[in-house]
Structure formats: C-alpha cells, structure tokens
Scaffold this motif. Structure first.
Motif, mmCIF file in Angstrom:
data_model
loop_
_atom_site.group_PDB
_atom_site.id
_atom_site.type_symbol
_atom_site.label_atom_id
_atom_site.label_comp_id
_atom_site.label_asym_id
_atom_site.label_seq_id
_atom_site.Cartn_x
_atom_site.Cartn_y
_atom_site.Cartn_z
ATOM 1 N N SER A 44 0.824 -1.214 0.000
ATOM 2 C CA SER A 44 0.000 0.000 0.000
ATOM 3 C C SER A 44 0.853 1.256 0.000
ATOM 4 O O SER A 44 0.432 2.307 -0.509
ATOM 5 N N ALA A 45 2.062 1.168 0.557
ATOM 6 C CA ALA A 45 2.973 2.308 0.528
ATOM 7 C C ALA A 45 3.447 2.591 -0.900
ATOM 8 O O ALA A 45 3.794 3.734 -1.236
ATOM 9 N N LEU A 46 3.476 1.550 -1.733
ATOM 10 C CA LEU A 46 3.861 1.718 -3.137
ATOM 11 C C LEU A 46 2.699 2.243 -3.962
ATOM 12 O O LEU A 46 2.873 3.063 -4.862
ATOM 13 N N ASN A 47 1.513 1.717 -3.702
ATOM 14 C CA ASN A 47 0.308 2.118 -4.429
ATOM 15 C C ASN A 47 -0.883 2.053 -3.476
ATOM 16 O O ASN A 47 -1.360 0.964 -3.170
ATOM 17 N N PRO A 48 -1.356 3.183 -2.999
ATOM 18 C CA PRO A 48 -2.460 3.177 -2.037
ATOM 19 C C PRO A 48 -3.761 2.609 -2.596
ATOM 20 O O PRO A 48 -4.651 2.244 -1.828
ATOM 21 N N PHE A 49 -3.867 2.514 -3.933
ATOM 22 C CA PHE A 49 -5.043 1.882 -4.528
ATOM 23 C C PHE A 49 -4.937 0.360 -4.536
ATOM 24 O O PHE A 49 -5.864 -0.326 -4.943
ATOM 25 N N GLN A 50 -3.777 -0.158 -4.117
ATOM 26 C CA GLN A 50 -3.569 -1.595 -3.894
ATOM 27 C C GLN A 50 -3.787 -2.420 -5.166
ATOM 28 O O GLN A 50 -4.396 -3.484 -5.139
#
Length: 203
Positions: A44-50
């Motif tokens: 989630s830290a890489l992409n909050p949209f998961q």
C-alpha cells in the motif's frame, strides 16, 4: 527499475506484452494477489489503490497504471512505436485504447469481479446483479469492434499498437468472466487469433 507484477491479473499482462514488443526486460517482483499481498501495508505504501502493476524507478519514483507505465517505456525506447507516430495516428491509437479499456475491458472485469466466487474477498461487497449487467455491455462492445475491423487488420489502423494489447488482454479475460465471444463475430475472432499468435502474447 523493477516491476511489481502478478500473473493472475490482466493489467500487468498488458505491460508484459508491451515490454516484450519493445524487447525490454525489467526485473519483476511478484505480488501474490491470492494471499492479498496487495493489501498489506508495505505494498500500500507503493500504491495506495492496492493494484498491480507498479513500476519503481532507480530513484524510487513510483508509476502505477498500465498505460502510464507503457507511456514511460515508450519515451525511453521509442522503437518500435506503439502509441502512434503522427498526430492522427496518436489520436486514433488513444481513441481506440480508451474505447477498448472503458467499454470492453472494464465491463468484462466487472463481470468477473462481481460474479466469480474467488473474487469475494477482493471485491467486498460483491454485487452479482452488477456483474450480470456488464455482460451485455461487453458483448455490445465486441460487436462494435467487429464492425470497426471490417477495413483494417488492427484496431487503430494498419499496424499493431498498444490499443491491440488492451483488446487482446480484454478478450482473453472473458473465460474467467464467463462471457462467450460470439462465433459470428468473425473479424473480432480473427483479430484476437492474430494477436494471440504474436510471441509477445505469451509474456
């Protein structure tokens, strides 16, 4: 660079096909969607949209969304050109890329996400009626694409582009979505078979 990938998801496949067409290799980090690794704090830290894919650059910059990643690679490696070489060609590729993504790929994905039992944990809550409602939307789009292919071998013109990649991945996703491609759509089926025969389709 490194590419966060999952072989279970159609969107990373679009990037893999694009890279294969370019002859570009990027190390991959596999994200296990079945284990919901995309929902863990570290991803989630890489992409909050998961969602996958995510491209991490050497300086730590993060690019998510398949087409954004492909556009970045196109800028770094412009040949073979897959987004259009002239103003008109770029417009046609963009038009068909968006049409196929929004009117074919997305309805197929919604049908899958809201009807397949294995998606219940990822798509919570599921709305089976919404999944069912998207099937005729996808079938209508297939008929429109079939007609568009009447006078050309590829969807945006005379050569293979990123729009064809989106079309192939969308049509290959119909099986888990439980949508049958009508056999009478001869041009659509021919197009899909042509795209599937390209070596990059196995990426």
């Amino acid at each position: 660079m490194k590419l966060y990938n999952s072989n279970l998801s159609p969107n990373p496949r679009r990037v893999r096909i694009f890279l294969a067409e370019k002859g570009v290799s990027i190390p991959r980090v596999e994200v296990d969607l079945g284990k919901l690794e995309q929902k863990r704090p570290e991803f989630s830290a890489l992409n909050p949209f998961q969602t996958v894919p995510v491209l991490e650059l050497d300086d730590g910059t993060l690019i998510s969304e398949s087409i954004a990643i492909c556009r970045y690679i196109e800028e770094l490696c412009p040949e073979p050109n897959l987004f259009g070489a002239t103003a008109l060609e770029r417009a046609m590729v963009e038009m068909w890329q968006r049409r196929l993504e929004q009117r074919l790929f997305l309805p197929i994905a919604q049908a899958f996400r809201h009807s397949h039992p294995r998606m219940a944990e990822m798509e919570n809550p599921q709305f089976p009626d919404w999944g069912a409602a998207n099937r005729p939307v996808a079938l209508r789009a297939m008929a429109i694409v079939d007609e568009a292919l009447r006078d050309r071998p590829f969807i945006a013109g005379d050569r293979f582009t990123v729009a064809d990649i989106t079309g192939l991945v969308a049509l290959d996703f119909v099986k888990p979505a439980r949508i049958a491609i009508p056999p009478e759509l001869v041009r659509l089926n021919r197009w899909r078979e042509t795209l599937a025969a390209r070596p990059s389709a196995a990426a």
